[in-house]
Design a protein around this motif. Structure first.
Motif, PDB file in Angstrom:
ATOM      1  N   LEU A 109       0.619  -1.517  -0.090  1.00 26.70           N
ATOM      2  CA  LEU A 109       0.567  -0.029  -0.256  1.00 26.70           C
ATOM      3  C   LEU A 109       0.829   1.153  -0.154  1.00 26.70           C
ATOM      4  CD1 LEU A 109      -2.529   0.454  -0.493  1.00 26.70           C
ATOM      5  CD2 LEU A 109      -2.558   0.969   2.290  1.00 26.70           C
ATOM      6  N   TRP A 110       1.864   1.151   0.784  1.00 29.56           N
ATOM      7  CA  TRP A 110       2.616   1.908   1.144  1.00 29.56           C
ATOM      8  C   TRP A 110       3.612   2.076  -0.364  1.00 29.56           C
ATOM      9  CZ3 TRP A 110       3.032   6.368   3.734  1.00 29.56           C
ATOM     10  CH2 TRP A 110       2.555   6.940   4.707  1.00 29.56           C
ATOM     11  N   GLY A 111       4.037   1.413  -1.282  1.00 34.75           N
ATOM     12  CA  GLY A 111       4.585   1.655  -2.351  1.00 34.75           C
ATOM     13  C   GLY A 111       3.892   2.514  -3.582  1.00 34.75           C
ATOM     14  N   MET A 112       2.927   1.864  -3.867  1.00 36.93           N
ATOM     15  CA  MET A 112       1.503   1.688  -4.641  1.00 36.93           C
ATOM     16  C   MET A 112       0.447   3.450  -4.005  1.00 36.93           C
ATOM     17  SD  MET A 112      -0.606  -1.141  -4.706  1.00 36.93           S
ATOM     18  CE  MET A 112      -2.054  -0.177  -5.831  1.00 36.93           C
ATOM     19  N   LEU A 113       0.688   4.395  -3.044  1.00 39.76           N
ATOM     20  CA  LEU A 113       1.135   5.502  -3.092  1.00 39.76           C
ATOM     21  C   LEU A 113       1.564   6.152  -3.218  1.00 39.76           C
ATOM     22  CD1 LEU A 113      -0.605   5.492   0.720  1.00 39.76           C
ATOM     23  CD2 LEU A 113      -1.940   5.931  -1.160  1.00 39.76           C
ATOM     24  N   LEU A 114       3.610   5.799  -2.727  1.00 39.97           N
ATOM     25  CA  LEU A 114       4.208   6.433  -2.874  1.00 39.97           C
ATOM     26  C   LEU A 114       4.737   6.756  -4.517  1.00 39.97           C
ATOM     27  CD1 LEU A 114       6.969   5.321  -0.774  1.00 39.97           C
ATOM     28  CD2 LEU A 114       5.893   7.709  -0.854  1.00 39.97           C
ATOM     29  N   ILE A 115       4.592   5.789  -5.472  1.00 39.89           N
ATOM     30  CA  ILE A 115       4.535   5.151  -7.021  1.00 39.89           C
ATOM     31  C   ILE A 115       2.976   6.206  -7.481  1.00 39.89           C
ATOM     32  CG2 ILE A 115       3.904   4.275  -8.889  1.00 39.89           C
ATOM     33  CD1 ILE A 115       5.150   1.756  -7.480  1.00 39.89           C
ATOM     34  N   VAL A 116       2.172   6.976  -6.871  1.00 37.21           N
ATOM     35  CA  VAL A 116       0.511   7.026  -7.671  1.00 37.21           C
ATOM     36  C   VAL A 116       1.310   8.979  -7.356  1.00 37.21           C
ATOM     37  CG1 VAL A 116      -1.316   7.804  -7.485  1.00 37.21           C
ATOM     38  CG2 VAL A 116      -0.985   5.795  -7.552  1.00 37.21           C
ATOM     39  N   PHE A 117       1.522   8.822  -6.569  1.00 41.66           N
ATOM     40  CA  PHE A 117       1.882  10.423  -5.916  1.00 41.66           C
ATOM     41  C   PHE A 117       3.273  10.755  -7.126  1.00 41.66           C
ATOM     42  CE2 PHE A 117       4.970  12.955  -3.303  1.00 41.66           C
ATOM     43  CZ  PHE A 117       3.877  14.858  -3.375  1.00 41.66           C
ATOM     44  N   GLY A 118       3.864  10.001  -6.792  1.00 37.75           N
ATOM     45  CA  GLY A 118       5.014  10.308  -7.913  1.00 37.75           C
ATOM     46  C   GLY A 118       5.060  10.937  -9.786  1.00 37.75           C
ATOM     47  N   ALA A 119       3.566   9.773  -9.496  1.00 40.95           N
ATOM     48  CA  ALA A 119       3.366  10.168 -10.925  1.00 40.95           C
ATOM     49  C   ALA A 119       2.854  10.899 -11.333  1.00 40.95           C
ATOM     50  CB  ALA A 119       2.223   8.881 -11.298  1.00 40.95           C
ATOM     51  N   LEU A 120       1.895  11.568 -10.747  1.00 34.68           N
ATOM     52  CA  LEU A 120       0.823  13.329 -10.121  1.00 34.68           C
ATOM     53  C   LEU A 120       2.509  14.149  -9.866  1.00 34.68           C
ATOM     54  CD1 LEU A 120      -1.866  12.121  -7.840  1.00 34.68           C
ATOM     55  CD2 LEU A 120      -1.591  12.613 -11.088  1.00 34.68           C
ATOM     56  N   VAL A 121       3.355  14.253  -9.346  1.00 32.50           N
ATOM     57  CA  VAL A 121       4.171  14.982  -9.729  1.00 32.50           C
ATOM     58  C   VAL A 121       4.575  15.519 -10.782  1.00 32.50           C
ATOM     59  CG1 VAL A 121       6.420  16.228  -8.147  1.00 32.50           C
ATOM     60  CG2 VAL A 121       4.388  15.447  -6.816  1.00 32.50           C
ATOM     61  N   LEU A 122       5.440  14.170 -11.015  1.00 34.79           N
ATOM     62  CA  LEU A 122       6.348  13.489 -12.595  1.00 34.79           C
ATOM     63  C   LEU A 122       5.038  14.055 -13.795  1.00 34.79           C
ATOM     64  CD1 LEU A 122       8.493  12.767 -14.062  1.00 34.79           C
ATOM     65  CD2 LEU A 122       7.479  11.130 -14.234  1.00 34.79           C
ATOM     66  N   LEU A 123       3.905  14.303 -13.750  1.00 27.69           N
ATOM     67  CA  LEU A 123       2.743  14.398 -14.839  1.00 27.69           C
ATOM     68  C   LEU A 123       3.170  16.524 -14.459  1.00 27.69           C
ATOM     69  CD1 LEU A 123       0.379  11.991 -15.054  1.00 27.69           C
ATOM     70  CD2 LEU A 123       2.082  12.702 -16.488  1.00 27.69           C
ATOM     71  N   ASP A 124       2.613  16.669 -13.719  1.00 22.97           N
ATOM     72  CA  ASP A 124       2.726  18.172 -13.196  1.00 22.97           C
ATOM     73  C   ASP A 124       3.656  18.803 -13.731  1.00 22.97           C
ATOM     74  OD1 ASP A 124       1.285  20.637 -12.144  1.00 22.97           O
ATOM     75  OD2 ASP A 124       2.906  20.235 -10.664  1.00 22.97           O
ATOM     76  N   ARG A 125       5.300  18.391 -13.719  1.00 22.36           N
ATOM     77  CA  ARG A 125       6.834  19.333 -13.991  1.00 22.36           C
ATOM     78  C   ARG A 125       6.846  18.788 -15.134  1.00 22.36           C
ATOM     79  NH1 ARG A 125       8.063  21.644  -9.807  1.00 22.36           N
ATOM     80  NH2 ARG A 125       8.317  20.762  -7.423  1.00 22.36           N
ATOM     81  N   ALA A 126       6.089  17.641 -16.040  1.00 22.85           N
ATOM     82  CA  ALA A 126       6.125  17.647 -17.492  1.00 22.85           C
ATOM     83  C   ALA A 126       4.624  19.028 -18.308  1.00 22.85           C
ATOM     84  CB  ALA A 126       6.437  16.412 -18.112  1.00 22.85           C
ATOM     85  N   GLU A 127       4.318  19.116 -17.403  1.00 23.15           N
ATOM     86  CA  GLU A 127       3.165  20.365 -17.966  1.00 23.15           C
ATOM     87  C   GLU A 127       1.900  19.025 -18.451  1.00 23.15           C
ATOM     88  OE1 GLU A 127       4.790  23.524 -19.846  1.00 23.15           O
ATOM     89  OE2 GLU A 127       5.518  24.257 -17.761  1.00 23.15           O
ATOM     90  N   LEU A 128       2.068  17.987 -18.603  1.00 20.17           N
ATOM     91  CA  LEU A 128       1.188  17.786 -18.779  1.00 20.17           C
ATOM     92  C   LEU A 128      -0.260  17.304 -17.844  1.00 20.17           C
ATOM     93  CD1 LEU A 128       3.196  14.572 -20.141  1.00 20.17           C
ATOM     94  CD2 LEU A 128       2.420  16.127 -21.463  1.00 20.17           C
ATOM     95  N   LEU A 129      -0.582  17.394 -16.992  1.00 16.55           N
ATOM     96  CA  LEU A 129      -1.341  17.345 -15.900  1.00 16.55           C
ATOM     97  C   LEU A 129      -1.405  18.931 -14.901  1.00 16.55           C
ATOM     98  CD1 LEU A 129      -3.777  15.849 -15.232  1.00 16.55           C
ATOM     99  CD2 LEU A 129      -1.849  15.261 -12.861  1.00 16.55           C
TER     100      LEU A 129
END
Length: 90
Positions: free
Chosen positions: A14-34
């Motif tokens: 569960l912790w791993g999945m939450l960290l992956i989702v959070f990291g993916a959201l931050v990455l998409l925000d930084r890439a200006e895709l989200l």
């Protein structure tokens, strides 16, 4: 002993999945895709959902009645906190 081991694995997953989702959201925000507004004051309103996720993680699949009730209690507490914090009933 087997229940404790499966519970530990479930928490780690569960912790791993939450960290992956959070990291993916931050990455998409930084890439200006989200477009996310990462203002901590606004994000703080949604912290009870983290407690809901952990409560559901305890409830599914239930390895013991105690773990199921602990998960149910976490979900109930998170719902109560969110409703109180957002002044839904006022």
């Amino acid at each position: 002993m087997k229940d404790a081991t499966s519970q530990d694995w479930r928490k780690q997953l569960l912790w791993g999945m939450l960290l992956i989702v959070f990291g993916a959201l931050v990455l998409l925000d930084r890439a200006e895709l989200l477009e996310l507004d990462l203002d901590l004051r606004r994000i703080w309103h949604y912290w009870p959902w983290l407690l809901v996720v952990f409560g559901i993680g305890d409830m599914l699949p239930p390895s013991s009645p105690r773990l199921f009730l602990n998960g149910l209690w976490k979900v109930f507490f998170a719902a109560w906190w969110y409703v109180s914090y957002e002044h839904v009933w006022a």
